[in-house]
Design a protein around this motif. Structure first.
Motif, PDB file in Angstrom:
ATOM      1  N   SER A  16     -77.071 -26.263  26.553  1.00 56.10           N
ATOM      2  CA  SER A  16     -77.030 -27.273  27.618  1.00 56.10           C
ATOM      3  C   SER A  16     -76.445 -28.594  27.124  1.00 56.10           C
ATOM      4  O   SER A  16     -76.071 -29.440  27.929  1.00 56.10           O
ATOM      5  N   ARG A  17     -76.369 -28.784  25.799  1.00 58.78           N
ATOM      6  CA  ARG A  17     -75.816 -30.033  25.276  1.00 58.78           C
ATOM      7  C   ARG A  17     -74.303 -30.103  25.397  1.00 58.78           C
ATOM      8  O   ARG A  17     -73.723 -31.175  25.304  1.00 58.78           O
ATOM      9  N   VAL A  18     -73.654 -28.947  25.562  1.00 47.47           N
ATOM     10  CA  VAL A  18     -72.192 -28.935  25.640  1.00 47.47           C
ATOM     11  C   VAL A  18     -71.820 -28.595  27.090  1.00 47.47           C
ATOM     12  O   VAL A  18     -71.967 -27.453  27.539  1.00 47.47           O
ATOM     13  N   SER A  19     -71.358 -29.614  27.832  1.00 50.36           N
ATOM     14  CA  SER A  19     -71.195 -29.439  29.285  1.00 50.36           C
ATOM     15  C   SER A  19     -70.107 -28.427  29.641  1.00 50.36           C
ATOM     16  O   SER A  19     -70.088 -27.904  30.754  1.00 50.36           O
ATOM     17  N   GLY A  20     -69.214 -28.140  28.705  1.00 50.93           N
ATOM     18  CA  GLY A  20     -68.145 -27.171  28.961  1.00 50.93           C
ATOM     19  C   GLY A  20     -68.654 -25.788  29.367  1.00 50.93           C
ATOM     20  O   GLY A  20     -67.973 -25.075  30.110  1.00 50.93           O
ATOM     21  N   ALA A  38     -68.050 -21.943  33.342  1.00 47.31           N
ATOM     22  CA  ALA A  38     -68.741 -20.904  34.124  1.00 47.31           C
ATOM     23  C   ALA A  38     -68.395 -21.042  35.603  1.00 47.31           C
ATOM     24  O   ALA A  38     -68.230 -20.051  36.307  1.00 47.31           O
ATOM     25  N   TRP A  39     -68.274 -22.289  36.085  1.00 41.03           N
ATOM     26  CA  TRP A  39     -67.927 -22.479  37.502  1.00 41.03           C
ATOM     27  C   TRP A  39     -66.546 -21.883  37.791  1.00 41.03           C
ATOM     28  O   TRP A  39     -66.343 -21.165  38.770  1.00 41.03           O
ATOM     29  N   ALA A  75     -68.253 -17.567  29.826  1.00 42.34           N
ATOM     30  CA  ALA A  75     -67.879 -18.956  29.515  1.00 42.34           C
ATOM     31  C   ALA A  75     -68.344 -19.348  28.113  1.00 42.34           C
ATOM     32  O   ALA A  75     -67.608 -19.997  27.365  1.00 42.34           O
ATOM     33  N   ASP A  76     -69.559 -18.941  27.739  1.00 35.36           N
ATOM     34  CA  ASP A  76     -70.084 -19.253  26.397  1.00 35.36           C
ATOM     35  C   ASP A  76     -69.092 -18.801  25.327  1.00 35.36           C
ATOM     36  O   ASP A  76     -68.795 -19.519  24.373  1.00 35.36           O
ATOM     37  N   ILE A  77     -68.635 -17.583  25.498  1.00 38.00           N
ATOM     38  CA  ILE A  77     -67.793 -16.939  24.488  1.00 38.00           C
ATOM     39  C   ILE A  77     -66.375 -17.512  24.510  1.00 38.00           C
ATOM     40  O   ILE A  77     -65.809 -17.896  23.489  1.00 38.00           O
ATOM     41  N   ALA A  91     -69.489 -28.284  18.203  1.00 35.98           N
ATOM     42  CA  ALA A  91     -69.126 -27.318  19.255  1.00 35.98           C
ATOM     43  C   ALA A  91     -68.404 -28.043  20.386  1.00 35.98           C
ATOM     44  O   ALA A  91     -67.404 -27.555  20.928  1.00 35.98           O
ATOM     45  N   GLY A  92     -68.899 -29.247  20.725  1.00 35.32           N
ATOM     46  CA  GLY A  92     -68.330 -30.026  21.823  1.00 35.32           C
ATOM     47  C   GLY A  92     -66.856 -30.356  21.589  1.00 35.32           C
ATOM     48  O   GLY A  92     -66.067 -30.367  22.542  1.00 35.32           O
ATOM     49  N   ALA A  93     -66.488 -30.593  20.339  1.00 37.05           N
ATOM     50  CA  ALA A  93     -65.086 -30.927  20.046  1.00 37.05           C
ATOM     51  C   ALA A  93     -64.176 -29.733  20.352  1.00 37.05           C
ATOM     52  O   ALA A  93     -63.096 -29.897  20.935  1.00 37.05           O
ATOM     53  N   ILE A  94     -64.624 -28.531  20.001  1.00 37.22           N
ATOM     54  CA  ILE A  94     -63.825 -27.325  20.297  1.00 37.22           C
ATOM     55  C   ILE A  94     -63.790 -27.107  21.820  1.00 37.22           C
ATOM     56  O   ILE A  94     -62.744 -26.828  22.414  1.00 37.22           O
ATOM     57  N   ALA A  95     -64.969 -27.264  22.445  1.00 34.25           N
ATOM     58  CA  ALA A  95     -65.096 -27.020  23.880  1.00 34.25           C
ATOM     59  C   ALA A  95     -64.205 -27.976  24.676  1.00 34.25           C
ATOM     60  O   ALA A  95     -63.540 -27.570  25.636  1.00 34.25           O
ATOM     61  N   ASP A  96     -64.184 -29.256  24.272  1.00 31.45           N
ATOM     62  CA  ASP A  96     -63.374 -30.249  25.000  1.00 31.45           C
ATOM     63  C   ASP A  96     -61.895 -29.868  24.980  1.00 31.45           C
ATOM     64  O   ASP A  96     -61.199 -30.008  25.988  1.00 31.45           O
ATOM     65  N   ALA A  97     -61.436 -29.393  23.833  1.00 27.31           N
ATOM     66  CA  ALA A  97     -60.020 -29.006  23.726  1.00 27.31           C
ATOM     67  C   ALA A  97     -59.724 -27.834  24.673  1.00 27.31           C
ATOM     68  O   ALA A  97     -58.698 -27.837  25.376  1.00 27.31           O
TER      69      ALA A  97
END
Ligand code: AQP
Length: 351
Positions: free
Chosen positions: A81-85, A90-91, A132-134, A331-337
């Motif tokens: 839940s900390r990484v909003s991506g 998922a949406w 989405a997680d993956i 994780a957030g840095a990868i997710a943002d990209a």
């Protein structure tokens, strides 16, 4: 580079099935892959919205990861839940996936039970969040137990449909990369993820019923060995485990039609990291009254140090909390990209 993602839900006590089917594999993959291991708290509220002590449950799964030997400095350990991506992607995947795909998921059918109309929409969309997680990390490999196989096939379907539907835009944005799916090589944005489901412990069964998988939600505590059980509890549960009256067979064929015996031999083999045939070569012809104490000793030898470490971590959760915060930032840095690319591909204006 090969990248591993996997998650565990903070919805109760971890058991031997979670350990052998998932967490022990997470530990082994650290040598060869860049890994992200996630406590999937967004998934935890799909079957039951109000959870008892969710913060404590999240910390407890994290403690199990660390106690089992996951290195949060070399790899990434965080709560979802900390990484909003995760929720954002998922949406978009809810709009890629078809309702018919979700309706076919056996886990949904099992968890929703008879009153399907009254299951949460989140429970139906669970596999879309898992995709989405993956794919948020464009992970190539996912270690899981056998029960997750169908969800991973759906993840592959979602990735393939996204790649296909947006093929021209992916190409135009210069975001196409080589993708291999089995024999085929193509181009796309999301990889077609490989499930890692192998070895003797992909489906550990209940100690009380060889036809049901060992599960956190089984009302009988005797059905499972919890990672936090002490030596006495482990020995008692194995002693009381359901078996048939016959001696152990010497050959693998002799385990057919004997699900409970097969399960105990499988657990022994997985814990000892020996082939099942090898275990039968040693114990064939002997009674369960001899085999069960040996199995209990083996289980205690492996689980007792892990549960002692878990208790040590949980006594002062500040280290766990720091690990999760740091992991979420990385994780957030990868997710943002990924989300920037995905927004460009879909056509959302962004900063
Ligand atoms: N019995 C099992 N044998 C082998 N692997 C298993 N896993 C679960 N049960 C077994 C694997 O453990 C990982 C984490 O599971 P999870 O917590 O995300 O979800 P789950 O499958 O719903 O776990 P439970 O314990 O069975 O919970 P309930 O009772 O809620 O259904 C996954 O990789 C899973 O495959």
């Amino acid at each position: 580079t090969p990248r591993v993602f996997s998650g565990v839900q903070p919805t109760g006590n971890l058991h031997l099935g979670n350990y052998l089917g998932a967490i022990r594999k997470f530990v082994a993959l650290q040598e060869s892959h860049a890994c992200l291991y996630c406590v999937v708290d967004l998934h935890a509220i799909t079957a039951q919205l109000v959870q008892d002590d969710l913060p404590g449950q999240i910390r407890s799964i994290t403690a199990a990861f660390l106690a089992a030997g996951i290195d949060p400095k070399k790899h990434i350990v965080f709560n979802q839940s900390r990484v909003s991506g995760h929720a954002e992607l998922a949406w978009i995947f809810n709009c890629v996936a078809r309702i018919g795909w979700m309706n076919r998921m056996t886990q949904f059918k099992e968890k929703a039970g008879k009153d399907r109309e009254n299951a949460s929409l989140g429970l139906l969309a669970y596999p879309s969040l898992m995709a989405a997680d993956i794919l948020l990390y464009r992970a190539t490999h996912v270690p899981v137990g056998d029960d997750q196989k169908q969800h991973l096939e759906l993840t592959r379907d979602i990735a393939a449909k996204f790649n296909f539907d947006f093929a021209e835009r992916i190409e135009a944005a210069g975001l196409a990369v080589p993708i291999t799916a089995g024999e085929e090589s193509t181009e796309g944005y999301f990889p077609i993820t490989e499930p890692l489901i192998e070895g003797p412990a992909t489906r550990i069964m209940s100690l009380k019923d060889g036809a049901k998988k060992m599960s956190k939600s089984d009302p009988s505590d005797l059905s499972r060995i919890n990672l936090t059980d002490d030596a006495d509890a482990i020995a008692r549960k194995i002693r009381k485990a359901k078996t048939d009256p016959d001696a152990l067979p010497s050959e693998l064929d002799g385990l057919k039609e004997r699900p409970e015996a097969d399960n105990l031999v499988g657990i022994f083999a997985a814990l000892a990291e020996r082939p099942k045939a090898d275990v039968l070569a040693e114990y064939g012809g002997r009674q369960f009254s001899e085999f069960k104490p040996a199995l209990a000793d083996l289980a205690v030898g492996i689980l007792a140090p892990i549960s002692a470490e878990m208790r040590r971590y949980l006594a002062d959760p500040s280290h766990i909390d720091a690990v999760l915060k740091d992991g979420a930032e990385r994780a957030g840095a990868i997710a943002d990209a990924t989300m920037k690319d995905v927004k460009d591909i879909v056509g959302f204006l962004r900063d």
